[in-house]
Enzyme design. Sequence first.
Site, short mmCIF file in Angstrom:
data_model
loop_
_atom_site.label_atom_id
_atom_site.label_comp_id
_atom_site.label_asym_id
_atom_site.label_seq_id
_atom_site.Cartn_x
_atom_site.Cartn_y
_atom_site.Cartn_z
N ARG A 1 0.85 -1.20 0.00
CA ARG A 1 0.00 0.00 0.00
C ARG A 1 0.88 1.24 0.00
NH1 ARG A 1 -3.90 0.06 5.01
NH2 ARG A 1 -5.09 -1.51 3.88
N ARG B 1 -1.70 6.70 9.78
CA ARG B 1 -1.84 6.20 8.41
C ARG B 1 -1.91 7.34 7.40
NH1 ARG B 1 -3.79 1.02 8.26
NH2 ARG B 1 -3.09 -0.17 10.07
N LYS C 1 -3.53 1.39 15.00
CA LYS C 1 -3.55 2.33 13.89
C LYS C 1 -4.17 3.66 14.33
CE LYS C 1 -6.06 -0.53 11.36
NZ LYS C 1 -7.03 -1.14 10.42
N LYS D 1 -5.68 7.49 12.55
CA LYS D 1 -6.08 8.05 11.25
C LYS D 1 -6.48 9.53 11.34
CE LYS D 1 -7.41 3.58 9.46
NZ LYS D 1 -8.46 2.73 8.85
N CYS E 1 -15.40 -2.87 0.02
CA CYS E 1 -14.02 -3.15 0.40
C CYS E 1 -13.50 -4.29 -0.46
CB CYS E 1 -13.93 -3.52 1.87
SG CYS E 1 -14.61 -5.17 2.19
N CYS F 1 -8.18 -10.65 1.17
CA CYS F 1 -8.24 -10.23 2.57
C CYS F 1 -8.41 -11.43 3.50
CB CYS F 1 -9.39 -9.24 2.79
SG CYS F 1 -9.49 -8.76 4.52
N CYS G 1 -16.62 -7.95 6.17
CA CYS G 1 -16.57 -8.26 7.61
C CYS G 1 -16.85 -6.96 8.37
CB CYS G 1 -15.22 -8.87 7.99
SG CYS G 1 -13.94 -7.67 8.36
N CYS H 1 -13.99 -1.33 6.42
CA CYS H 1 -13.02 -0.66 5.55
C CYS H 1 -13.65 0.25 4.51
CB CYS H 1 -12.13 -1.69 4.87
SG CYS H 1 -11.13 -2.62 6.05
FE1 SRM Z 1 -9.07 -1.70 6.36
C1 SRM Z 1 -7.76 -4.35 7.99
C2 SRM Z 1 -8.36 -3.08 3.42
C3 SRM Z 1 -9.69 1.26 4.91
C4 SRM Z 1 -10.73 -0.68 9.18
N1 SRM Z 1 -8.13 -3.39 5.81
C5 SRM Z 1 -7.61 -4.35 6.65
C6 SRM Z 1 -6.79 -5.37 5.86
C7 SRM Z 1 -5.37 -4.91 5.82
C8 SRM Z 1 -6.94 -6.84 6.33
C9 SRM Z 1 -5.98 -7.38 7.35
O1 SRM Z 1 -5.74 -6.73 8.38
O2 SRM Z 1 -5.51 -8.49 7.13
C10 SRM Z 1 -7.48 -5.23 4.47
C11 SRM Z 1 -6.64 -5.62 3.26
C12 SRM Z 1 -7.52 -6.22 2.19
C13 SRM Z 1 -6.85 -6.43 0.89
O3 SRM Z 1 -6.75 -7.60 0.45
O4 SRM Z 1 -6.43 -5.46 0.27
C14 SRM Z 1 -8.00 -3.81 4.54
N2 SRM Z 1 -8.93 -1.02 4.52
C15 SRM Z 1 -8.72 -1.77 3.41
C16 SRM Z 1 -8.95 -0.97 2.15
C17 SRM Z 1 -8.02 -1.37 1.00
C18 SRM Z 1 -10.43 -1.11 1.74
C19 SRM Z 1 -10.80 -0.61 0.37
O5 SRM Z 1 -11.48 -1.37 -0.30
O6 SRM Z 1 -10.46 0.50 -0.02
C20 SRM Z 1 -8.74 0.44 2.71
C21 SRM Z 1 -7.31 0.87 2.64
C22 SRM Z 1 -7.12 2.21 3.22
C23 SRM Z 1 -5.76 2.78 3.04
O7 SRM Z 1 -5.40 3.03 1.90
O8 SRM Z 1 -5.06 3.01 4.04
C24 SRM Z 1 -9.14 0.25 4.16
N3 SRM Z 1 -9.96 0.03 6.96
C25 SRM Z 1 -10.20 1.09 6.17
C26 SRM Z 1 -11.13 1.98 6.81
C27 SRM Z 1 -11.71 3.26 6.23
C28 SRM Z 1 -10.90 4.46 6.58
O9 SRM Z 1 -9.81 4.36 7.15
O10 SRM Z 1 -11.36 5.55 6.28
C29 SRM Z 1 -11.45 1.41 8.03
C30 SRM Z 1 -12.48 1.95 9.04
C31 SRM Z 1 -12.02 3.11 9.83
C32 SRM Z 1 -11.32 2.67 11.06
O11 SRM Z 1 -10.13 2.38 10.98
O12 SRM Z 1 -11.96 2.59 12.11
C33 SRM Z 1 -10.70 0.19 8.12
N4 SRM Z 1 -9.18 -2.37 8.28
C34 SRM Z 1 -9.98 -1.86 9.27
C35 SRM Z 1 -9.90 -2.69 10.43
C36 SRM Z 1 -10.64 -2.46 11.78
C37 SRM Z 1 -9.81 -1.63 12.67
C38 SRM Z 1 -10.40 -1.35 14.02
O13 SRM Z 1 -9.63 -0.93 14.86
O14 SRM Z 1 -11.56 -1.47 14.25
C39 SRM Z 1 -9.03 -3.77 10.10
C40 SRM Z 1 -8.61 -4.93 10.99
C41 SRM Z 1 -7.60 -4.58 12.01
O15 SRM Z 1 -6.99 -3.51 12.00
O16 SRM Z 1 -7.39 -5.43 12.86
C42 SRM Z 1 -8.61 -3.54 8.74
FE1 SF4 Z 2 -11.17 -7.26 4.71
FE2 SF4 Z 2 -13.12 -6.78 6.44
FE3 SF4 Z 2 -11.64 -4.77 5.54
FE4 SF4 Z 2 -13.33 -5.90 3.91
S1 SF4 Z 2 -13.88 -4.80 5.81
S2 SF4 Z 2 -11.18 -5.44 3.43
S3 SF4 Z 2 -13.29 -8.01 4.57
S4 SF4 Z 2 -10.91 -6.42 6.78
#
Ligand code: SRM
Ligand code: SF4
Length: 557
Positions: free
Chosen positions: A73, A142, A206, A208, A420, A426, A465, A469
Amino acid sequence: MHGRRSANEAIKEASRGLRGGIAEGLRDHITGAIADEDTQLTKFHGIYQQDDRDLRAERTKKKMEKAFSFMARVRIPGGVLTPQQWIGLHDIAAERGNGTLRLTTRQTVQFHGVIKSNLQPALRGIHAALLDTIAACGDVNRNVIASVVPQRPALHADITALARSLSEHLLPRTRAWHEIWVDGEKLIGDDAEEEPILGHTYLPRKFKIAIAVPPQNDTDVFAHEIGLIAIVEAGAIVGYDVAVGGGMGMTHGEPDTYPRTGDVIGFCPRDRVLDVCEKIVTIQRDWGDRADRKHARLKYTIERVGLDRFVAELHTRLDYELSPPRPYAFERTGDPVGWVQGEDGTAHHFLFVENGRVGGAMLDGLRAIAAVHEGRFILTPNQNLVIADVAAGARTEIDALLHRLGLAQASALRRNAMACVALPTCGLALAESERFLPGLITLLEEEAARHGLAEDEIIVRMTGCPNGCARPYLAEIGLVGTGPGRYNLYLGAAFDGTRLSKLYQRDLGEAGIIAALAPLFAAYARERTPRERFGDFVIRTGRIRATTAGRDFHAEL
Ligand code: SRM
Ligand code: SF4
């Protein structure tokens, strides 16, 4: 403040500035993977180890190792790229990844399917494009996101500069990224670099930051640890209202985890915003939960200590107080689509990219545009792409090239939908998302058209899930995977991103989702008041109760 620490804390502490055994692991050609502990550390370098989940069962049957590859990324504050950088990223995707670029909800680009031997060349390519992947993942600040408003050039320049300086200021100071990926491994002692802001175990989780320029709330400014709302007076940004403690992620069946919208705690003038953000980061560094990673985000710190105490601590660390918040008004979270005329005469094309996936003809077509374009490319927090700063004389040529992409006009529903990534890459996905939503939208389009809603904008977001994201709990229609082919349906969020949704129905399959929404579309078409949004309608008519705070999210389940 907590006796017990999570396993990740020990890994970070022993990592010698996030180096761990990554370099060694890259040289091990027996396996396509790296050591477990190092997979935690590569996240800080913007790299995730994954495996192709479509192939898991078959490979297990054949007693083969999982089909490992890596996701990388990029860090792109504010999502702004030069066309040359776009070409650099294109070439990496074509030569080292799976032939696609994935635009994300945080204005960056992800490469998927990078096998271990391609990882270092891919990262060198990113470095050659004058970019990096530092802190794109991991327990750090981030990618800083910012509203995409090139049509207001002075404001956009201002927030892009702020996004960059915030990102730089809060980066880890370790040189590990350059050493491992670019310069080659160096012999280093046990003394890692000082980390004056983050500390030697970095942040608990993390972190943000998002910047928004009202009326545009494309960054979903209330969904992040820090939301900065630009206050514009006489055409210039005088400062920011500061929101703290937003976040989306939760876990099914664990009501003490929940999404939360940030609280606006005051106004800070523009020359103090870096300081304010730094102090908020240090409070979270010191007060965040380092024992339980499920409660380690700033939103839980604030819920635990109370907002008043948090703000008092911030004022103490700042040695001055924020002033009362100034008024602002948001209108929408979605992007405009198509050509938008700028205040300075240049034009900007907001290109809809379904779920951010750029591959095939679109990948080639955008490379052709990048080869002639003299302005910028801007990634949006809605997973779209803007061909920005097109001079009047260049518009015909760009238009012709866009035409060649052969893109059909997307409906109002589709333009406002996000999914997502989920399967197959993922590791946390419980259900499909990116591969499932386009077909579901087709069915919803038919339903909307049946009720005369074809031109109505309704925000739909899906995730595989509950991690959130694609920020589904801020969508008027949110669908969150619970298991293969099953989704919880959330309703009632505000069109302008200021209110969370609530659970409406559980574990629906495709037919169940349509059956749940069809009567609501019919009622909305029949009974709505002038200009009433779908999210507001379902609350006014008692279909769902409005969420008043993060903790309230699970009430009345
Ligand atoms: Fe996310 C984890 C994809 C934005 C909340 N996110 C992941 C992972 C890395 C899975 C993992 O941990 O093994 C995913 C990778 C999937 C893949 O195959 O690419 C993933 N997140 C994404 C992306 C690519 C979704 C998308 O379709 O665009 C976004 C990449 C953002 C970036 O460029 O940095 C993405 N993730 C977000 C957002 C939205 C935002 O930030 O505005 C959130 C919700 C906001 C937040 O953080 O509360 C988000 N991602 C999570 C979480 C839950 C975190 C939590 O503390 O609740 C995880 C899981 C974790 O961290 O344990 C996670
Ligand atoms: Fe993966 Fe869940 Fe984030 Fe979708 S919402 S990319 S399934 S971690």
